[in-house]
Design a protein around this motif. Structure first.
Motif, PDB file in Angstrom:
ATOM      1  N   ALA A  85       0.823  -1.212   0.000  1.00 15.45           N
ATOM      2  CA  ALA A  85       0.000   0.000   0.000  1.00 15.45           C
ATOM      3  C   ALA A  85       0.859   1.264   0.000  1.00 15.45           C
ATOM      4  O   ALA A  85       0.390   2.345  -0.358  1.00 15.45           O
ATOM      5  N   MET A  86       2.123   1.146   0.410  1.00 12.88           N
ATOM      6  CA  MET A  86       3.037   2.288   0.369  1.00 12.88           C
ATOM      7  C   MET A  86       3.652   2.472  -1.014  1.00 12.88           C
ATOM      8  O   MET A  86       4.480   3.369  -1.209  1.00 12.88           O
ATOM      9  N   GLY A  87       3.304   1.572  -1.946  1.00 11.99           N
ATOM     10  CA  GLY A  87       3.719   1.763  -3.340  1.00 11.99           C
ATOM     11  C   GLY A  87       4.947   0.978  -3.764  1.00 11.99           C
ATOM     12  O   GLY A  87       5.515   1.245  -4.826  1.00 11.99           O
ATOM     13  N   LEU A  88       5.354  -0.036  -2.978  1.00  7.19           N
ATOM     14  CA  LEU A  88       6.580  -0.758  -3.342  1.00  7.19           C
ATOM     15  C   LEU A  88       6.371  -1.840  -4.396  1.00  7.19           C
ATOM     16  O   LEU A  88       7.337  -2.395  -4.908  1.00  7.19           O
ATOM     17  N   GLY A  89       5.102  -2.178  -4.693  1.00  8.92           N
ATOM     18  CA  GLY A  89       4.856  -3.126  -5.790  1.00  8.92           C
ATOM     19  C   GLY A  89       5.174  -4.557  -5.398  1.00  8.92           C
ATOM     20  O   GLY A  89       6.169  -5.135  -5.830  1.00  8.92           O
ATOM     21  N   LEU A  90       4.283  -5.164  -4.600  1.00 12.17           N
ATOM     22  CA  LEU A  90       4.493  -6.536  -4.102  1.00 12.17           C
ATOM     23  C   LEU A  90       4.049  -7.551  -5.142  1.00 12.17           C
ATOM     24  O   LEU A  90       3.006  -7.406  -5.762  1.00 12.17           O
ATOM     25  N   SER A  91       4.861  -8.594  -5.315  1.00  9.97           N
ATOM     26  CA  SER A  91       4.393  -9.740  -6.094  1.00  9.97           C
ATOM     27  C   SER A  91       4.976 -11.010  -5.476  1.00  9.97           C
ATOM     28  O   SER A  91       5.952 -10.956  -4.721  1.00  9.97           O
ATOM     29  N   PHE A  92       4.343 -12.131  -5.748  1.00 10.62           N
ATOM     30  CA  PHE A  92       4.821 -13.425  -5.276  1.00 10.62           C
ATOM     31  C   PHE A  92       5.088 -14.282  -6.499  1.00 10.62           C
ATOM     32  O   PHE A  92       4.167 -14.751  -7.155  1.00 10.62           O
ATOM     33  N   PHE A 100       9.620  -7.152  -4.055  1.00  8.62           N
ATOM     34  CA  PHE A 100       9.160  -5.786  -4.275  1.00  8.62           C
ATOM     35  C   PHE A 100       9.796  -5.235  -5.544  1.00  8.62           C
ATOM     36  O   PHE A 100      11.015  -5.324  -5.725  1.00  8.62           O
ATOM     37  N   ALA A 101       8.952  -4.638  -6.398  1.00 10.82           N
ATOM     38  CA  ALA A 101       9.451  -4.036  -7.641  1.00 10.82           C
ATOM     39  C   ALA A 101      10.293  -2.802  -7.342  1.00 10.82           C
ATOM     40  O   ALA A 101      11.242  -2.500  -8.059  1.00 10.82           O
ATOM     41  N   ARG A 102       9.915  -2.060  -6.265  1.00 11.37           N
ATOM     42  CA  ARG A 102      10.610  -0.801  -5.950  1.00 11.37           C
ATOM     43  C   ARG A 102      11.104  -0.808  -4.497  1.00 11.37           C
ATOM     44  O   ARG A 102      10.540  -0.147  -3.633  1.00 11.37           O
ATOM     45  N   PRO A 103      12.191  -1.558  -4.203  1.00  9.51           N
ATOM     46  CA  PRO A 103      12.708  -1.571  -2.828  1.00  9.51           C
ATOM     47  C   PRO A 103      13.261  -0.208  -2.432  1.00  9.51           C
ATOM     48  O   PRO A 103      13.540   0.628  -3.294  1.00  9.51           O
ATOM     49  N   LEU A 104      13.404   0.012  -1.117  1.00  7.75           N
ATOM     50  CA  LEU A 104      13.914   1.292  -0.608  1.00  7.75           C
ATOM     51  C   LEU A 104      15.434   1.263  -0.618  1.00  7.75           C
ATOM     52  O   LEU A 104      16.045   0.395  -0.008  1.00  7.75           O
ATOM     53  N   ARG A 105      16.053   2.213  -1.307  1.00  8.10           N
ATOM     54  CA  ARG A 105      17.517   2.208  -1.352  1.00  8.10           C
ATOM     55  C   ARG A 105      18.125   3.548  -0.944  1.00  8.10           C
ATOM     56  O   ARG A 105      19.282   3.619  -0.561  1.00  8.10           O
ATOM     57  N   THR A 106      17.369   4.625  -1.033  1.00  3.63           N
ATOM     58  CA  THR A 106      17.944   5.944  -0.759  1.00  3.63           C
ATOM     59  C   THR A 106      17.101   6.667   0.294  1.00  3.63           C
ATOM     60  O   THR A 106      15.955   6.292   0.558  1.00  3.63           O
ATOM     61  N   LEU A 152       9.202  -5.638   8.557  1.00  4.90           N
ATOM     62  CA  LEU A 152       8.749  -4.986   7.313  1.00  4.90           C
ATOM     63  C   LEU A 152       9.899  -4.227   6.669  1.00  4.90           C
ATOM     64  O   LEU A 152      10.084  -4.287   5.440  1.00  4.90           O
ATOM     65  N   ALA A 153      10.697  -3.522   7.483  1.00  7.07           N
ATOM     66  CA  ALA A 153      11.832  -2.766   6.935  1.00  7.07           C
ATOM     67  C   ALA A 153      12.796  -3.695   6.206  1.00  7.07           C
ATOM     68  O   ALA A 153      13.300  -3.355   5.125  1.00  7.07           O
ATOM     69  N   CYS A 154      13.052  -4.871   6.773  1.00 10.21           N
ATOM     70  CA  CYS A 154      13.952  -5.843   6.117  1.00 10.21           C
ATOM     71  C   CYS A 154      13.483  -6.148   4.701  1.00 10.21           C
ATOM     72  O   CYS A 154      14.266  -6.086   3.744  1.00 10.21           O
ATOM     73  N   TYR A 155      12.210  -6.496   4.563  1.00  7.89           N
ATOM     74  CA  TYR A 155      11.682  -6.822   3.227  1.00  7.89           C
ATOM     75  C   TYR A 155      11.719  -5.610   2.301  1.00  7.89           C
ATOM     76  O   TYR A 155      12.011  -5.721   1.119  1.00  7.89           O
ATOM     77  N   MET A 156      11.402  -4.445   2.849  1.00  7.89           N
ATOM     78  CA  MET A 156      11.283  -3.248   2.002  1.00  7.89           C
ATOM     79  C   MET A 156      12.644  -2.783   1.503  1.00  7.89           C
ATOM     80  O   MET A 156      12.763  -2.254   0.394  1.00  7.89           O
ATOM     81  N   ILE A 157      13.674  -2.966   2.312  1.00  5.88           N
ATOM     82  CA  ILE A 157      15.018  -2.529   1.920  1.00  5.88           C
ATOM     83  C   ILE A 157      15.661  -3.554   0.995  1.00  5.88           C
ATOM     84  O   ILE A 157      16.233  -3.212  -0.040  1.00  5.88           O
ATOM     85  N   GLU A 158      15.542  -4.837   1.381  1.00  6.07           N
ATOM     86  CA  GLU A 158      16.181  -5.883   0.575  1.00  6.07           C
ATOM     87  C   GLU A 158      15.408  -6.155  -0.712  1.00  6.07           C
ATOM     88  O   GLU A 158      15.984  -6.626  -1.693  1.00  6.07           O
ATOM     89  N   GLY A 159      14.095  -5.912  -0.686  1.00  4.92           N
ATOM     90  CA  GLY A 159      13.269  -6.226  -1.850  1.00  4.92           C
ATOM     91  C   GLY A 159      12.775  -7.655  -1.863  1.00  4.92           C
ATOM     92  O   GLY A 159      11.981  -8.047  -2.705  1.00  4.92           O
TER      93      GLY A 159
END
Ligand code: CP3
Length: 356
Positions: A85-92, A100-106, A152-159
């Motif tokens: 919902a934050m826009g990272l683009g989840l898929s399985f 995540f299509a758009r992981p957090l990097r910066t 959640l941060a782990c998944y969002m950063i690593e993708g």
């Protein structure tokens, strides 16, 4: 929602009140080990479509209850709905786990994040809670859940999951203020999301810190426990009889059990790498304990499973404050008959631990 709860063993045990026998539910009880789950998922087209269609999410939530005498239902969803919902683009990807299509990097990626409005941005989850509550009609309570901010941060950063979390750990070491900024946003999101699940009808709330155990102790306290504490302090979850018990699941972080019991949570989910006797000592009777059969033991034969279930009860010992579960989720190749044997053993063996 105020229909009468016909089976309140789970809620009573989480509140450490007396029960006639130990309540039982199973992490991932709706999942791929059930052929009827695989059929519904096929019909939905994908795991995300299953989560996002409330009638189908309800259907799979009910499947394990139709097979086994369980004492709780758990919302069928995933912890990664918030980052989606934050826009990272989840898929399985089939057989690969989440991506995540758009992981957090910066820093800019993190500064752009907003806290999702649960009813607007995650309305499909709240609708599923409402549909499931209606369908349950008070038979057993419904558990809602979220991931912990750190997990959640782990998944969002690593993708993705797994691995050694080198990007997330480099960020916490190099840019701790940025990591705290992310964890603060995620904590606000988790609190809003769980509060909305409560308002929609969830009767107990669980926070999965699946990756807390990968942190060095000082880092666990600073980057995971601090935010679990904020959830325990700030989550609105009713009062009196209507108060939803909170369960924290700090997988792999058993050395922090005393500190976790101090957060004011009602209960702690325990993995299988510590005995419930030791967990009970470390938490000093301040919380209920949920667990903790090694999920892989469900591949043993039913006689052996029964002995291992007996061991879990013997380790917890007498008295209230125990919810039987596995120490982590049930895995896809477990024969459903083996889970039936474990649950039958709970029904048969646990009343002795609640006699006067
Ligand atoms: C880390 C985590 C996730 N999701 C979850 C966690 C925390 C618990 C834990 O530590 O296992 C939580 C979760 N995921 C799911 C539930 C549903 C409720 C339940 O029955 O327990 C719950 C509570 C459904 C699911 N979530 C997922 C499935 C399998 C999807 C499928 O049908 O292919 C299910 C039933 C997918 C998922 N979702 C996630 C992963 C790593 C995977 C892939 C691995 C796997 O396939 O088991 C992230």
């Amino acid at each position: 929602m105020t229909d009468t709860l016909l089976n309140d063993r789970l809620l009573r045990a989480l509140r450490r009140q007396p029960v006639d026998r130990t309540p039982v539910w199973i992490m991932r009880q709706a999942g791929r080990y059930l052929p009827e789950y695989r059929a519904t998922r096929e019909r939905a087209g994908s795991f995300m479509a299953l989560c996002q269609t409330p009638e189908l999410a309800c259907e799979v939530t009910m499947q394990p209850l139709a097979r086994f005498p369980l004492d709780a239902a758990i919302l069928f969803s995933d912890i990664l709905t918030i980052p989606d919902a934050m826009g990272l683009g989840l898929s399985f990807a089939e057989g690969e786990g989440p991506r995540f299509a758009r992981p957090l990097r910066t820093a800019a990626d993190i500064e752009r994040l907003g806290v999702p409005d649960p009813e607007r941005d995650l309305g499909y989850v709240m609708d599923a809670v409402r549909v499931i509550r209606r369908e349950l009609a008070g038979r057993v309570p419904l558990i809602g859940f979220a991931g912990s901010p750190w997990t959640l941060a782990c998944y969002m950063i690593e993708g993705k999951g797994g691995g050694d979390f080198r990007i997330a750990k480099a960020m916490l070491a190099e840019q701790p203020a940025l990591m705290h900024r992310l964890l603060d946003i995620l904590t606000d999101a988790v609190i809003a999301y769980l509060a909305a699940q409560y308002r929609a009808g969830a009767q107990a709330l669980m926070v999965f810190d699946s990756w807390g155990g990968v942190l060095a102790p000082a880092h666990f306290r600073e980057f995971s426990l601090r935010y679990l504490q904020r959830i325990a302090d700030e989550l609105p979850r009713g009062d009196g009889d209507q108060r939803a018990p909170l369960v924290l699941f700090p997988k792999g972080a058993n050395c922090h059990l005393p500190a976790l019991a101090d957060t004011g949570t009602d209960a702690i989910g325990i993995d299988w790498t510590i005995g419930l006797d030791q967990a009970r000592r470390l938490t000093g009777g301040r919380v209920a304990l949920q667990g903790n059969l090694d999920p892989t033991l469900l591949y043993a034969n039913p006689d052996a499973i029964r002995r291992e279930v007996a061991r879990v009860f013997a380790e917890f010992g007498h008295g209230p404050g125990h919810v039987f579960n596995l120490g982590h989720g049930i895995t896809p190749e477990v024969p459903p008959a083996h889970l039936a044997a474990a649950i039958a053993a709970v029904h048969e063996l646990s009343p002795a631990y609640h006699a006067d």
